[in-house]
Design a protein around this motif. Structure first.
Motif, PDB file in Angstrom:
ATOM      1  N   LEU A   3       0.853  -1.184   0.000  1.00  0.00           N
ATOM      2  CA  LEU A   3       0.000   0.000   0.000  1.00  0.00           C
ATOM      3  C   LEU A   3       0.891   1.235   0.000  1.00  0.00           C
ATOM      4  CD1 LEU A   3      -2.687  -1.052   2.648  1.00  0.00           C
ATOM      5  CD2 LEU A   3      -3.047  -0.801   0.185  1.00  0.00           C
ATOM      6  N   CYS A  72      -0.769   0.627  -6.656  1.00  0.00           N
ATOM      7  CA  CYS A  72      -1.433   0.139  -5.440  1.00  0.00           C
ATOM      8  C   CYS A  72      -2.385   1.193  -4.882  1.00  0.00           C
ATOM      9  CB  CYS A  72      -0.406  -0.283  -4.390  1.00  0.00           C
ATOM     10  SG  CYS A  72       0.729   1.004  -3.930  1.00  0.00           S
ATOM     11  N   ASP A  73      -3.068   0.850  -3.800  1.00  0.00           N
ATOM     12  CA  ASP A  73      -4.000   1.780  -3.166  1.00  0.00           C
ATOM     13  C   ASP A  73      -3.272   2.661  -2.153  1.00  0.00           C
ATOM     14  OD1 ASP A  73      -6.010   0.532  -4.590  1.00  0.00           O
ATOM     15  OD2 ASP A  73      -6.641  -0.749  -2.929  1.00  0.00           O
ATOM     16  N   ARG A  86     -10.823  10.427  -0.781  1.00  0.00           N
ATOM     17  CA  ARG A  86     -11.838   9.461  -1.201  1.00  0.00           C
ATOM     18  C   ARG A  86     -12.959  10.158  -1.985  1.00  0.00           C
ATOM     19  NH1 ARG A  86     -12.542   3.668   1.007  1.00  0.00           N
ATOM     20  NH2 ARG A  86     -14.726   3.297   0.571  1.00  0.00           N
ATOM     21  N   SER A 117      -6.634   3.583  -8.352  1.00  0.00           N
ATOM     22  CA  SER A 117      -6.141   3.335  -6.987  1.00  0.00           C
ATOM     23  C   SER A 117      -7.184   3.788  -5.973  1.00  0.00           C
ATOM     24  CB  SER A 117      -4.837   4.092  -6.741  1.00  0.00           C
ATOM     25  OG  SER A 117      -3.793   3.491  -7.457  1.00  0.00           O
ATOM     26  N   LYS A 118      -7.501   2.890  -5.046  1.00  0.00           N
ATOM     27  CA  LYS A 118      -8.498   3.235  -4.028  1.00  0.00           C
ATOM     28  C   LYS A 118      -7.833   3.956  -2.862  1.00  0.00           C
ATOM     29  CE  LYS A 118     -11.276  -0.776  -5.179  1.00  0.00           C
ATOM     30  NZ  LYS A 118     -11.334  -2.209  -4.923  1.00  0.00           N
ATOM     31  N   ARG A 120      -7.790   3.928   1.242  1.00  0.00           N
ATOM     32  CA  ARG A 120      -8.209   3.091   2.368  1.00  0.00           C
ATOM     33  C   ARG A 120      -7.722   3.688   3.685  1.00  0.00           C
ATOM     34  NH1 ARG A 120      -7.241  -3.119   0.786  1.00  0.00           N
ATOM     35  NH2 ARG A 120      -8.683  -3.312   2.532  1.00  0.00           N
TER      36      ARG A 120
END
Lengths: 295, 87
Positions: A3, A72-73, A86, A117-118, A120
């Motif tokens: 991450l 990656c996130d 977000r 890419s999120k 989190r």
């Protein structure tokens, strides 16, 4: 699992011991962290999001492009960074016109953003990706015998359709179970879901009301719990819940409010055996009463 | 209607900012100048004492910082209030 660590502004500048705790603990749990070189402010809601979508989403896009390049996130601790990034991603992902405008602005910088890419929150990664059983199995020390209360970061609860990861934003349980996994007893109280009061717009524009608001929370904690510590997972909650206790003590003329506040990863780091001088050394409310009991 | 309270508040703040320059948040000037609202990465001695690596910040990367500023200068709030961002 890899991450990309998004540190924001306050953690690395003001409370780098929290950064140290995150960097120390996550690899032990199987989460490898990549640095987000040349990232910028998330941007905070009180900054560009309060002016126009163009500057907000361009800045979000700049940051999100860094995670996308790494493939990656993002993992974020600060509640405000988490929510801003977000929401920015949500706009970029679901509005083709906005995405095109952001990429037009990013193009001369050599960047582009797709939204792949999120974003989190660290507490979600710990709770859902790692799991409480794994955490407990790796501990070298425990919080057994200590009572704690948890402060859920508002920005991880609402607006739940964009930022939420709990089954119910009105009855979250992740932070509670994470702290229980360290061996502590988590006490409930009537104002558990009340904001810490440290949100920028509240504290800066109406500090008197924000302080009184926090007092109602602390008075409930003192009356209804046996809390030895407060566990948070947001840098604003951490700094405000400490600072406001000192402010309240000056007002009441006695040391009534003195509950140590820890970021969850700091408690986790202590239970994994890391040196308190590295992972939990910066505080405005003394932590000795808790540190001396972690065994 | 699918109006979310959070977005409504942001819309009000954006309207205030667009119509009254005294409502432009000072923090955006800090972000424009150094990329952050705080002095990120300059506490090198403290970071070293905690066992932390140096941070590759945009503040210490003039080329990237210039690209970031040029991008922001094309956005409504920065271009409309460019006098705030000089120097």
């Amino acid at each position: 699992m890899e991450l990309c660590l998004f540190l924001g502004c306050n953690t690395p500048a003001v409370r780098p011991d929290v950064e140290r705790a995150i960097r120390a603990t996550m690899p032990v749990l199987g989460i490898d962290l990549l640095d987000a070189d040349n990232y910028v402010c998330c941007p905070a809601f009180g900054a560009f999001p309060s002016t126009d979508d163009g500057s907000w989403l361009a800045t979000s896009g700049w940051n999100l492009s860094i995670a996308e390049e790494k493939g990656c996130d993002f993992m974020v601790q600060c509640g405000s960074c988490y929510s801003s990034l977000r929401m920015g991603r949500e706009h970029i992902m679901h509005h083709a016109e906005k995405r095109a405008k952001v990429n037009e602005l990013l193009e001369p910088t050599g960047r582009q953003v797709t939204g792949k890419s999120k974003v989190r929150h660290v507490s979600e990664v710990l709770y859902k990706e790692v799991g409480t059983e794994t955490i407990t199995s790796l501990l070298k020390k425990s919080l057994k015998g200590l009572h704690g209360i948890v402060q859920y970061p508002c920005h991880t609860l609402y607006p739940s359709e964009v930022v939420g990861f709990e089954e119910s934003a009105r009855a979250p349980k992740g932070m509670r179970e994470l702290v229980e996994a360290l061996g502590a007893t988590v006490d409930s109280y009537s104002r558990e879901l009340q904001c810490c009061g440290g949100a920028g717009g509240f504290m800066k524009s109406t500090p008197e009301q924000a302080i009184e608001f926090a007092k109602t929370k602390f008075d409930a904690i003192l009356a209804e719990t046996q809390a030895d510590f407060i566990a948070v997972s947001c840098i604003t909650c951490l700094m405000h819940l400490e600072n406001v206790q000192n402010t309240l003590n000056k007002r009441v003329g006695e040391e009534r409010y003195k509950i140590p506040v820890f970021d969850y990863n700091q408690l986790l780091a202590l239970c994994l055996g890391f040196d308190p001088k590295e992972v939990a050394s910066i505080c405005n409310v003394p932590r000795d009463s808790v540190l001396s009991r972690i065994a | 209607m699918d109006v979310k309270p959070f977005e409504m508040i942001l819309a009000i703040r954006q309207w205030q900012s667009a119509n009254d320059e005294t409502r432009v948040p000072p923090s955006i000037v800090e972000i424009y100048k150094r990329g952050y609202t705080q002095a990120v990465g300059v506490n090198t001695e403290l970071r070293e004492a905690l066992g932390l690596p140096p941070l590759k910040t945009i503040t210490n990367n003039p080329e990237q910082l210039e690209l970031f500023r040029e991008m922001l200068m094309k956005t409504p709030v920065v271009s409309a209030n460019d006098y705030m961002f000089g120097g």
